[in-house]
Design a protein around this motif. Structure first.
Motif, short mmCIF file in Angstrom:
data_model
loop_
_atom_site.label_atom_id
_atom_site.label_comp_id
_atom_site.label_asym_id
_atom_site.label_seq_id
_atom_site.Cartn_x
_atom_site.Cartn_y
_atom_site.Cartn_z
N TYR A 92 1.06 -1.33 -0.05
CA TYR A 92 -0.19 -0.30 -0.10
C TYR A 92 0.74 1.35 0.42
CZ TYR A 92 1.10 -1.01 5.36
OH TYR A 92 1.89 -1.69 6.15
N LEU A 94 0.14 6.06 0.02
CA LEU A 94 -0.72 6.81 0.08
C LEU A 94 0.16 8.19 0.10
CD1 LEU A 94 -2.72 7.16 3.73
CD2 LEU A 94 -4.02 5.99 1.58
N GLY A 100 -1.60 10.00 8.33
CA GLY A 100 -2.08 10.72 8.71
C GLY A 100 -3.49 10.66 9.39
N GLY A 102 -6.03 7.47 9.62
CA GLY A 102 -6.44 6.58 9.44
C GLY A 102 -6.87 5.56 8.48
N MET A 104 -5.29 4.45 6.03
CA MET A 104 -4.57 2.89 5.28
C MET A 104 -5.09 2.49 6.42
SD MET A 104 -3.24 1.32 2.35
CE MET A 104 -3.25 2.59 1.89
N ASN A 132 10.72 2.46 8.51
CA ASN A 132 9.73 3.03 8.40
C ASN A 132 8.64 2.79 8.92
OD1 ASN A 132 7.07 3.26 6.67
ND2 ASN A 132 7.44 2.67 5.58
N ARG A 137 3.56 0.93 12.07
CA ARG A 137 2.25 1.11 12.99
C ARG A 137 1.23 0.90 12.28
NH1 ARG A 137 0.39 0.90 17.29
NH2 ARG A 137 -0.52 2.64 17.27
N LYS A 141 -1.32 -1.51 13.99
CA LYS A 141 -3.33 -1.58 14.03
C LYS A 141 -3.99 -2.51 13.52
CE LYS A 141 -2.28 3.55 13.72
NZ LYS A 141 -3.27 4.54 12.92
C1 LIG Z 1 2.26 3.51 5.55
C2 LIG Z 1 1.25 4.94 5.24
C3 LIG Z 1 0.47 4.57 3.73
C4 LIG Z 1 0.56 4.77 6.73
O1 LIG Z 1 -0.77 5.21 5.72
P1 LIG Z 1 -1.36 6.39 7.28
O2 LIG Z 1 -3.11 6.25 6.91
O3 LIG Z 1 -0.66 7.60 6.81
O4 LIG Z 1 -2.10 5.14 8.31
P2 LIG Z 1 -2.16 6.11 10.10
O5 LIG Z 1 -3.31 6.69 9.65
O6 LIG Z 1 -2.54 5.12 11.09
O7 LIG Z 1 -0.78 6.64 10.70
C5 LIG Z 1 0.09 5.81 11.28
C6 LIG Z 1 1.44 6.46 11.69
O8 LIG Z 1 2.39 7.45 11.16
C7 LIG Z 1 2.76 8.12 11.67
N1 LIG Z 1 2.03 9.35 11.40
C8 LIG Z 1 0.54 10.05 11.31
N2 LIG Z 1 0.47 11.51 10.75
C9 LIG Z 1 1.86 11.27 10.08
C10 LIG Z 1 2.10 12.44 9.77
N3 LIG Z 1 1.09 13.81 9.57
N4 LIG Z 1 3.53 12.62 9.20
C11 LIG Z 1 4.19 12.03 9.06
N5 LIG Z 1 3.51 10.65 10.32
C12 LIG Z 1 2.92 10.80 10.35
C13 LIG Z 1 2.19 7.86 12.74
O9 LIG Z 1 3.30 6.72 14.27
C14 LIG Z 1 1.21 7.18 12.90
O10 LIG Z 1 0.65 5.56 13.85
P3 LIG Z 1 0.17 6.26 14.93
O11 LIG Z 1 -1.90 6.59 14.85
O12 LIG Z 1 -0.05 5.08 15.96
O13 LIG Z 1 0.52 7.54 15.86
C15 LIG Z 1 2.09 6.19 4.79
O14 LIG Z 1 2.44 6.66 5.61
C16 LIG Z 1 2.63 6.01 3.44
O15 LIG Z 1 2.15 5.61 1.89
N6 LIG Z 1 4.01 5.86 2.98
C17 LIG Z 1 4.93 5.67 1.82
C18 LIG Z 1 4.63 4.39 0.72
C19 LIG Z 1 4.76 3.10 2.18
O16 LIG Z 1 5.02 3.19 2.96
N7 LIG Z 1 4.04 1.76 1.95
C20 LIG Z 1 4.32 1.21 2.65
C21 LIG Z 1 5.39 0.40 2.30
S1 LIG Z 1 5.63 -1.35 3.05
#
Ligand SMILES: CC(C)(COP(=O)(O)OP(=O)(O)OC[C@H]1O[C@@H](n2cnc3c(N)ncnc32)[C@H](O)[C@@H]1OP(=O)(O)O)[C@@H](O)C(=O)NCCC(=O)NCCS
Length: 181
Positions: A92, A94, A100, A102, A104, A132, A137, A141
């Motif tokens: 995945y 985003l 941030g 929720g 994903m 990462n 996280r 979750k």
């Molecule tokens: C990994 C990813 C999909 C997370 O999706 P998301 O919908 O933001 O997930 P969540 O909202 O549940 O947040 C996950 C964690 O990110 C961190 N986070 C939340 N908002 C954030 C922001 N604005 N900036 C940085 N980190 C943040 C927090 O630690 C959070 O955990 P918590 O809810 O316990 O505090 C997204 O960060 C992403 O696309 N990353 C790049 C691609 C990637 O890494 N893909 C996965 C490969 S294995």
């Protein structure tokens, strides 16, 4: 076919998503964390939509309220960690503006339901590269359990080697977690 959650729709990717895809995938904070390079043009995004994202169990995530594309979630059937016909690997990403909220966990939970209920899978794997924390996280979750750490795993699209943390969810664990939905 469309999958729905409270705030999201999961639908198939189309070539018309190329411009929106490029807006997110050009950002160095997105692809490289997942093992692929940032996109360089709308045309490149269109090609990747065609060759990678249009696979049957890869879904475009749409924010219902505004009908905007926000990212992608998919089940991949033949990867280095998922080899059997009754298993898959969840992947995945985003767009940064959508991190941030929720999103994903909500999208992936829906796809896990499809994996176990509709597709009859027995096991779904999910990995993240060491460091990462955001992806770690998400997997916590969702209820994934730690299996092992693989060192020096090739990341072919980036020409490097990384440490990969391998997690898994079995059908039994999912049924227990979701209350047998
Ligand atoms: C990994 C990813 C999909 C997370 O999706 P998301 O919908 O933001 O997930 P969540 O909202 O549940 O947040 C996950 C964690 O990110 C961190 N986070 C939340 N908002 C954030 C922001 N604005 N900036 C940085 N980190 C943040 C927090 O630690 C959070 O955990 P918590 O809810 O316990 O505090 C997204 O960060 C992403 O696309 N990353 C790049 C691609 C990637 O890494 N893909 C996965 C490969 S294995």
């Amino acid at each position: 076919m469309i999958l729905e959650t409270e705030r999201l729709l999961l639908r198939h990717w189309t070539e018309e998503d190329a411009a929106a895809c490029y807006r997110y995938a050009r950002d160095l904070r997105v692809g490289p964390a997942a093992g692929w390079p940032a996109h360089n043009s709308v045309e490149e995004s269109r090609g990747i939509i065609r060759s990678v994202l249009m696979r049957p169990e890869t879904w475009a995530i749409v924010w219902k309220q505004t009908d905007q594309l926000v990212g992608s979630v998919g089940l991949d059937f033949h990867t280095p960690v998922s080899r059997g016909s009754d298993e898959a690997e969840l992947g995945y990403w985003l767009g940064v503006p959508w991190w941030g909220r929720g999103i994903m966990p909500e999208a992936a939970r829906r796809l896990l339901r499809r994996a176990f209920e509709d597709l009859g899978l027995k096991r779904v794997w999910c990995c993240y590269y060491a460091g990462n924390e955001k992806s770690k996280r998400v997997q916590e979750k969702l209820g994934f359990r730690y299996v092992r750490t693989d060192e020096n795993v090739p990341v072919p699209l980036l020409g490097e080697f990384r440490t990969d943390i391998v997690n898994c969810m079995t059908r039994e664990a999912w049924v227990e977690r979701s209350g047998g939905e």
